[in-house]
Design a protein around this motif. Structure first.
Motif, mmCIF file in Angstrom:
data_model
loop_
_atom_site.group_PDB
_atom_site.id
_atom_site.type_symbol
_atom_site.label_atom_id
_atom_site.label_comp_id
_atom_site.label_asym_id
_atom_site.label_seq_id
_atom_site.Cartn_x
_atom_site.Cartn_y
_atom_site.Cartn_z
ATOM 1 N N ARG A 79 -4.858 13.403 -6.114
ATOM 2 C CA ARG A 79 -6.641 13.559 -6.082
ATOM 3 C C ARG A 79 -6.565 15.345 -5.129
ATOM 4 O O ARG A 79 -7.536 15.790 -5.946
ATOM 5 C CB ARG A 79 -7.178 13.070 -4.989
ATOM 6 N N VAL A 80 -5.903 15.858 -4.724
ATOM 7 C CA VAL A 80 -5.473 16.932 -3.777
ATOM 8 C C VAL A 80 -5.714 18.136 -5.135
ATOM 9 O O VAL A 80 -5.994 18.855 -5.043
ATOM 10 C CB VAL A 80 -4.894 16.972 -2.686
ATOM 11 N N LEU A 81 -4.510 17.446 -5.889
ATOM 12 C CA LEU A 81 -3.718 18.408 -6.767
ATOM 13 C C LEU A 81 -4.939 17.884 -7.791
ATOM 14 O O LEU A 81 -5.535 19.250 -8.276
ATOM 15 C CB LEU A 81 -2.414 17.699 -7.360
ATOM 16 N N ASP A 82 -5.047 17.797 -8.112
ATOM 17 C CA ASP A 82 -6.415 17.572 -9.273
ATOM 18 C C ASP A 82 -7.354 19.021 -8.793
ATOM 19 O O ASP A 82 -8.582 19.206 -9.597
ATOM 20 C CB ASP A 82 -7.130 16.691 -9.789
ATOM 21 N N ALA A 83 -7.504 18.839 -7.041
ATOM 22 C CA ALA A 83 -8.967 19.200 -6.685
ATOM 23 C C ALA A 83 -8.630 21.009 -7.287
ATOM 24 O O ALA A 83 -9.672 22.007 -6.401
ATOM 25 C CB ALA A 83 -9.369 18.930 -5.631
ATOM 26 N N GLY A 84 -7.069 21.059 -6.966
ATOM 27 C CA GLY A 84 -6.098 22.421 -6.906
ATOM 28 C C GLY A 84 -6.314 22.515 -5.355
ATOM 29 O O GLY A 84 -5.483 23.761 -5.182
ATOM 30 N N ARG B 266 -6.427 9.638 3.556
ATOM 31 C CA ARG B 266 -6.047 9.838 2.968
ATOM 32 C C ARG B 266 -4.745 10.496 2.479
ATOM 33 O O ARG B 266 -4.313 10.722 3.924
ATOM 34 C CB ARG B 266 -6.650 10.530 1.221
ATOM 35 N N PHE B 267 -4.607 9.978 1.687
ATOM 36 C CA PHE B 267 -2.416 10.919 1.723
ATOM 37 C C PHE B 267 -1.911 12.360 0.806
ATOM 38 O O PHE B 267 -2.724 12.372 0.299
ATOM 39 C CB PHE B 267 -1.733 9.926 1.660
ATOM 40 N N PHE B 268 -1.166 12.831 1.429
ATOM 41 C CA PHE B 268 -0.180 13.855 0.728
ATOM 42 C C PHE B 268 0.762 14.843 1.159
ATOM 43 O O PHE B 268 1.147 14.209 2.090
ATOM 44 C CB PHE B 268 -1.280 15.086 0.784
ATOM 45 N N SER B 269 1.860 14.641 0.111
ATOM 46 C CA SER B 269 3.118 14.460 0.206
ATOM 47 C C SER B 269 3.684 16.487 0.235
ATOM 48 O O SER B 269 3.561 16.946 -0.758
ATOM 49 C CB SER B 269 3.979 13.972 -0.687
ATOM 50 N N ALA C 268 2.358 3.552 -5.178
ATOM 51 C CA ALA C 268 1.030 4.038 -6.646
ATOM 52 C C ALA C 268 -0.069 4.584 -6.114
ATOM 53 O O ALA C 268 -0.206 6.007 -5.980
ATOM 54 C CB ALA C 268 0.349 2.963 -7.118
ATOM 55 N N ASP C 269 -0.604 4.206 -4.340
ATOM 56 C CA ASP C 269 -2.226 4.333 -4.261
ATOM 57 C C ASP C 269 -1.216 5.824 -3.028
ATOM 58 O O ASP C 269 -2.577 6.790 -3.705
ATOM 59 C CB ASP C 269 -1.339 3.441 -2.611
ATOM 60 N N VAL C 270 -0.060 6.059 -2.717
ATOM 61 C CA VAL C 270 0.001 7.724 -2.362
ATOM 62 C C VAL C 270 0.304 8.163 -3.086
ATOM 63 O O VAL C 270 -0.248 9.232 -3.117
ATOM 64 C CB VAL C 270 1.883 7.100 -1.429
ATOM 65 N N LEU C 271 0.814 8.112 -4.933
ATOM 66 C CA LEU C 271 0.701 8.794 -5.464
ATOM 67 C C LEU C 271 -0.611 8.989 -5.845
ATOM 68 O O LEU C 271 -0.864 11.075 -6.424
ATOM 69 C CB LEU C 271 1.852 8.326 -6.607
ATOM 70 N N SER D 96 12.348 8.046 2.340
ATOM 71 C CA SER D 96 11.776 9.653 2.235
ATOM 72 C C SER D 96 10.945 10.100 3.602
ATOM 73 O O SER D 96 9.928 8.709 3.860
ATOM 74 C CB SER D 96 10.924 9.498 0.834
ATOM 75 N N TYR D 97 10.998 10.294 4.401
ATOM 76 C CA TYR D 97 9.896 10.896 5.763
ATOM 77 C C TYR D 97 8.959 10.414 5.859
ATOM 78 O O TYR D 97 8.609 9.727 6.200
ATOM 79 C CB TYR D 97 10.867 11.630 6.479
ATOM 80 N N GLY D 98 8.519 11.615 5.082
ATOM 81 C CA GLY D 98 7.030 11.552 4.602
ATOM 82 C C GLY D 98 6.167 10.134 3.911
ATOM 83 O O GLY D 98 5.764 9.418 4.334
ATOM 84 N N TRP D 99 6.782 9.939 2.663
ATOM 85 C CA TRP D 99 6.283 9.147 1.663
ATOM 86 C C TRP D 99 6.605 8.194 1.886
ATOM 87 O O TRP D 99 5.931 7.380 1.902
ATOM 88 C CB TRP D 99 7.540 9.396 0.279
ATOM 89 N N SER D 100 7.675 7.229 3.014
ATOM 90 C CA SER D 100 8.105 6.154 3.530
ATOM 91 C C SER D 100 6.976 5.628 4.193
ATOM 92 O O SER D 100 6.558 4.863 4.459
ATOM 93 C CB SER D 100 9.980 5.525 3.540
ATOM 94 N N LEU D 101 6.690 6.862 4.885
ATOM 95 C CA LEU D 101 5.806 6.078 5.760
ATOM 96 C C LEU D 101 4.120 6.268 5.501
ATOM 97 O O LEU D 101 3.380 5.477 6.001
ATOM 98 C CB LEU D 101 5.836 7.249 7.209
ATOM 99 N N MET D 102 4.334 7.147 4.104
ATOM 100 C CA MET D 102 2.473 6.447 3.704
ATOM 101 C C MET D 102 2.357 5.660 2.803
ATOM 102 O O MET D 102 1.622 5.139 2.939
ATOM 103 C CB MET D 102 2.227 8.266 3.276
ATOM 104 N N ARG D 103 3.575 5.196 2.517
ATOM 105 C CA ARG D 103 3.256 3.497 1.941
ATOM 106 C C ARG D 103 3.447 2.869 3.202
ATOM 107 O O ARG D 103 2.600 1.388 2.601
ATOM 108 C CB ARG D 103 4.921 3.963 1.440
ATOM 109 N N ILE D 104 3.541 2.855 4.162
ATOM 110 C CA ILE D 104 3.150 1.344 5.159
ATOM 111 C C ILE D 104 2.031 2.144 5.683
ATOM 112 O O ILE D 104 1.431 0.827 5.540
ATOM 113 C CB ILE D 104 4.433 1.977 6.222
ATOM 114 N N GLY D 105 1.616 3.041 5.298
ATOM 115 C CA GLY D 105 -0.092 3.381 5.954
ATOM 116 C C GLY D 105 -0.331 3.117 4.728
ATOM 117 O O GLY D 105 -1.613 2.199 4.878
ATOM 118 N N ALA D 106 -0.003 2.992 3.346
ATOM 119 C CA ALA D 106 -1.119 2.688 1.939
ATOM 120 C C ALA D 106 -1.033 1.145 2.493
ATOM 121 O O ALA D 106 -1.908 0.732 2.049
ATOM 122 C CB ALA D 106 -0.875 3.060 1.059
#
Length: 233
Positions: free
Chosen positions: A136-141, A37-40, A128-131, A59-69
């Motif tokens: 999910r991580v932020l909501d868990a603290g 799963r992802f986190f930026s 939307a998938d990456v976000l 965007s370095y990480g975000w765009s790579l994670m969109r490919i991953g999604a």
């Protein structure tokens, strides 16, 4: 035994990559289901007034994670291969998978085709998938990577590694990490980092330091890597 784990990663993070190598060893040894799963980090450490990573054309990480999604929708194994390759490119070889041309070449190497990059960025639902993963991580603290989620809903940050164990030692660490799930009121164990420890981290991160095109920050603070003896960077 815990049969599954979701691991939130940012492909630009060397510590998340080291943990991913350990988790691959655990998967091979114990048959644990490993879900990426992802986190930026770019977003969570974004300075006030700066653009969100998704507001940039690339965007370095975000765009790579969109490919991953996009790859994850096809098959978790496709994302597994993608993360493994871009991680090794940056964190082991000091390359630049965050350069779109390099990313296209790596997609070709995996047999996915260079056009996968453009397909992922043209599809707003990959954003939307990456976000959703990030939130999910932020909501868990949570606040960083690697962040692990277990089937019972518990969430752990870490382990943070520079020399991921393999084989029997990997399984021993898995037992240590999952053993903490028995103690839901245990919140933190941390090894202090003195000069010697910081130097070991600095040396272990040399490929990453060569390949990165950004300033590393942690919870809004710039991370300063010490000089090794003799001044080598």
């Amino acid at each position: 035994m815990t049969a599954a784990v979701d691991c939130h990663i940012d492909p630009m993070c060397p510590f998340a990559y080291a943990t991913s190598l350990w988790l691959r060893e655990v998967r091979d040894a114990l048959g644990v289901e490993l879900n990426w799963r992802f986190f930026s980090l770019e977003e969570v450490n974004r300075a006030e007034g700066k653009k969100h990573p998704w507001e940039r054309p690339w965007s370095y990480g975000w765009s790579l994670m969109r490919i991953g999604a996009l790859l994850r929708r096809r098959d978790m194994a496709a994302l597994d291969a993608w993360y493994g390759l871009i991680g090794a490119e940056l964190h082991e070889r000091g390359g630049k998978p965050h350069d779109p041309d390099v990313a296209r070449r790596l997609l070709d190497r995996l047999g996915f085709g260079a056009a996968t990059l453009d397909e992922a960025l043209a599809d707003e639902t990959t954003h939307a998938d990456v976000l959703a993963d990030h939130r999910r991580v932020l909501d868990a603290g949570g606040y960083g990577v690697p962040t692990l989620f277990f089937p019972d809903g518990q969430c752990l940050f870490g382990p943070v590694l520079i020399d991921p164990p393999a084989g029997v030692r990997a399984v021993r660490l898995w037992d240590v990490v999952t053993g903490t799930l028995e103690f839901p009121d245990l919140y933190e164990i941390q090894r202090p980092k003195g000069t010697a420890e910081k130097l070991r981290i600095h040396h272990a991160l040399q490929p990453y330091l060569t390949g990165r095109d950004w300033i590393s920050v942690d919870r809004g603070e710039v991370i300063e890597f010490p000089e090794s003896p003799g001044g080598a960077q």
